[in-house]
Design an enzyme around this catalytic site. Sequence first.
Site, PDB file in Angstrom:
ATOM      1  N   HIS A 323      38.914  45.308  31.778  1.00  0.00           N
ATOM      2  CA  HIS A 323      40.368  45.447  31.711  1.00  0.00           C
ATOM      3  C   HIS A 323      40.724  46.921  31.869  1.00  0.00           C
ATOM      4  O   HIS A 323      39.985  47.790  31.390  1.00  0.00           O
ATOM      5  CB  HIS A 323      40.906  44.909  30.368  1.00  0.00           C
ATOM      6  N   ASP A 382      42.122  36.306  30.772  1.00  0.00           N
ATOM      7  CA  ASP A 382      42.006  35.373  31.895  1.00  0.00           C
ATOM      8  C   ASP A 382      40.716  34.568  31.852  1.00  0.00           C
ATOM      9  O   ASP A 382      40.641  33.477  32.422  1.00  0.00           O
ATOM     10  CB  ASP A 382      42.079  36.134  33.224  1.00  0.00           C
TER      11      ASP A 382
END
Length: 447
Positions: A323, A382
């Site tokens: 991320h 996700d």
Amino acid sequence: MQNTKEYLSKVTGNDYIDIELFNKFNVKRGLRNADGTGVLVGLTRVGDVHGYIMDEGEKTPVDGKLFYRGINVEDLVAAAAAEGRFGFEEVVYLLMFGVLPNKEQLDNFSSLIGEKRSLPPNFAEDSIMKAPSRDIMNKLARSVLTLYSWDDDPENQSPENVLRQCLELIARFPTIVAYSYMAKKHYYDNESLIIHLPPPSCSTAETLLSLIRPDQQFTKLEAEILDLALILHAEHGGGNNSTFAVHLVSSADTDTYAALTTGINSLKGAKHGGANIQVVGMVEDIKKHVKRWDNVGEVADYLLDILRGEAYDHSGLIYGQGHPVYTKSDPRAVLLRSKAATLAVEKNRVEEFELYRLIERLTPEVFKKFNGSGKDMCTNVDFYSGFVYGMLGIPTELYTPIFAISRVAGWAAHRMEEIVAGGRIIRPAYKCVQKRLDYTPLASREE
């Protein structure tokens, strides 16, 4: 089209920019600094993403935290669970108004949202059923733009009017998404057309499940987990692509429908809202090619093949890992993983859940083996969201629209903030690197 290849070669040739020029002019590609941190372009009070500490110019990894109006999202989730209620409506209230509601305020607000879920008269028939789309995000964007025509005061930029518009859109997103999906199933998949009226007394999670299921049936656990997903996706600071897009166009004084449609169109991109679909596809590929899902060596070897670009989609990416802000952990992934474990038991998919967990544990090791990098890498939200939606029986084409149903709350809050506190059109600079050319008369140009 004649000369397509010729035209394409002109476009690709004349639009190419040497990568070295970005370094020469110190361009912040992707609005990111050289150390990976985001370029500071604005201030916000809506949300905060905390993933590292800068200490004497060095980025120090820490456990990730996500704050909505200064309140830790983990506390919001825990409170709703402890009280046996759905939490998304409370989060919407908090994001929009900046304070937590008392019980009466929350009840009244939830009722207001429930009452506004219905679409204008004939809207579903004329704007959705008569012009369906294979892509639900496309239809959601077109529907939001069309709602402009049903608004008696669409261009009024006063905070009062924009607030009204935002709340109406937050309420209507689940209905638009569900009806668009049902129209797609009917007109493109040749299935029966089943349309339910939105139940005004239900939460957003319950409403969506009710509208997309022919029998309108769902379990309490299913609704609770979808509610959790909505809470976790509602806001992620002002710098994420779709929210920044909403700030950008709102600063130009465009209308609410155009501004929030901009957010939808950004989220539609595979690099933003469609990442969980990539995760599901990757895991399905692993399941096909790895004989023993619990074998550490087999799974690690295949992950290495993916990184080398030799497996799955040959992108060299392990989706759902890493991320740009979070370093040690993504709090949203941690919360969703816990619920996913519970749901996997109910849905008899524990073996598959354990495969996800194994991929999560192995990825940092595989990365280190691949490129020698020992930097912190965390699983992002996700990675588990698509798996959770799949267990809920939600079709893949609704994964990103569900993201939009949630994130419209954050978009709306940031639009209000831009109107109240912005004041200047956002206008960053671009350096033109095209050399100066003389004009050549038409008759003198080469064939």
